[in-house]
Design an enzyme around this catalytic site. Structure first.
Site, short mmCIF file in Angstrom:
data_model
loop_
_atom_site.label_atom_id
_atom_site.label_comp_id
_atom_site.label_asym_id
_atom_site.label_seq_id
_atom_site.Cartn_x
_atom_site.Cartn_y
_atom_site.Cartn_z
N SER A 127 15.92 -41.72 24.34
CA SER A 127 17.14 -41.52 23.56
C SER A 127 16.74 -41.59 22.09
O SER A 127 16.47 -42.68 21.57
CB SER A 127 18.17 -42.60 23.89
OG SER A 127 18.56 -42.52 25.24
N LYS A 134 21.66 -49.57 20.10
CA LYS A 134 20.89 -48.56 19.36
C LYS A 134 21.47 -47.18 19.57
O LYS A 134 21.66 -46.41 18.61
CB LYS A 134 19.43 -48.62 19.81
CG LYS A 134 18.49 -47.64 19.13
CD LYS A 134 18.24 -46.38 19.94
CE LYS A 134 17.53 -46.66 21.24
NZ LYS A 134 17.23 -45.42 22.00
N LYS A 185 23.20 -37.07 24.80
CA LYS A 185 22.93 -38.42 25.33
C LYS A 185 23.68 -39.47 24.51
O LYS A 185 24.24 -40.43 25.07
CB LYS A 185 21.43 -38.70 25.33
CG LYS A 185 21.05 -40.11 25.83
CD LYS A 185 21.50 -40.36 27.26
CE LYS A 185 21.24 -41.80 27.71
NZ LYS A 185 19.81 -42.10 27.86
#
Length: 312
Positions: free
Chosen positions: A112, A256, A187
């Site tokens: 990611s 994150k 994502k």
């Protein structure tokens, strides 16, 4: 040939061949994906954690001493790493991929990552005649184990077609979502929606428990009503209600991902008032030193704040 938005299902017939595959990053997700690729392929692996590396070497993978050595050996280089900074260091750092990659190879980033970083890497690799796909995955460690991940891919359709026999070992649903970087955008969006559904479900169940309702019954009713989501269908019945707060995805990783999404939205001048609140909720957990705990522990944090339990 893949077209934009097409989903590839594993039920389609594909030609079975053996490939020279390099795999970098053998954590919760990467380790499981790498193990699936070992059978039937010539796999070389690298990880800074020697215990993780030994596990895949014991299963038949070769050991690379550096990303450069791995890249020099491989036609397809896959990476599953914590964030864009690590990906860039593996590509551009000392003995990095870019020093060893072969002309005609493909680099597939399963991490990611920030779309802008992904686009920068793709541009530099192109100078070496190396193609790139960003192919982040979803559905968690159980799906990584079984090869039933969903995958959102950015990049050239012809490159994706070339990589399909490898990717279909890892994922049952492979979507071509756009040019390079588009997979990482999607994502971020997925994890923003996923985290929001989980947090609001946890809040609802905690509130229900505080009011004297049975949390499992509340969840059952949500599943039969318009409040249904992946959180109510899977996360709470399969994990939380079984007091198993171990999905293989930490609070800091979710923080994150959704923080990246918030930053990207700001760059695009798109307000995310609800998403911002969810990020702050995870930031609170981070400030309490809970970053390494599993993402599902957000329920436990809420239970402690309110003084009720939704778990048995």
């Amino acid at each position: 040939m893949f077209t934009l938005g097409q989903v590839y299902k594993n039920s389609e017939e594909v030609k079975v061949m053996s490939y020279k595959i390099g795999f970098i990053g053998l954590g919760q997700m990467g380790g499981r994906m790498c193990k699936r690729l070992i059978e039937g392929n010539d796999v070389i692996a690298f990880d800074v954690n020697k215990n993780r590396l030994k596990q895949v070497v014991d299963l038949g993978a070769k050991e690379a001493k550096s990303p450069k050595e791995l890249a020099a050996y491989s036609d397809f280089i896959l990476a599953s790493l914590p964030d864009s900074n690590v990906v860039e260091s593996v590509v551009f750092g000392q003995d990095g991929i870019i020093e060893g990659c072969q002309s005609g190879a493909v680099f597939i980033d399963l991490s990611s990552s920030r779309p802008a970083s992904t686009q920068k890497i793709a541009l530099e690799l192109k100078k070496k005649n190396v193609s790139m796909l960003d192919a982040p995955v979803s559905r968690g460690v159980a799906a990584a184990e079984k090869g039933t991940l969903s995958m959102m891919v950015g990049g050239d359709a012809a490159v994706l077609e070339k990589c399909k026999p490898i990717l279909q070992i890892l994922a049952t649903d492979i979507y071509h979502v756009g040019d390079i970087g588009a997979g990482h955008i999607l994502k971020m969006l997925n994890n923003l929606v996923s985290s929001t559904c989980f947090i609001i479900t946890a809040e609802a169940l905690v509130l229900g428990a505080k009011a004297g309702l049975d949390p499992k019954l509340v969840n059952d009713v949500l599943n039969a009503s318009s409040g249904r989501s992946y959180a109510t269908e899977k996360r709470f019945p399969d994990y939380v209600f079984k007091n198993n707060l171990n999905s293989g995805f930490s609070i800091k990783l979710m923080h994150k991902d959704i923080s990246m999404c918030l930053e990207f939205a700001q760059q695009m001048l798109v307000p995310l008032p609800v998403g911002s609140s969810v990020v702050q909720t995870y930031t609170t957990a981070m400030s309490q030193g809970r970053g390494d705990d599993d993402n599902l522990c957000m329920v436990e944090i809420m239970e402690k704040i309110v003084g009720v339990k939704v778990r048995t």
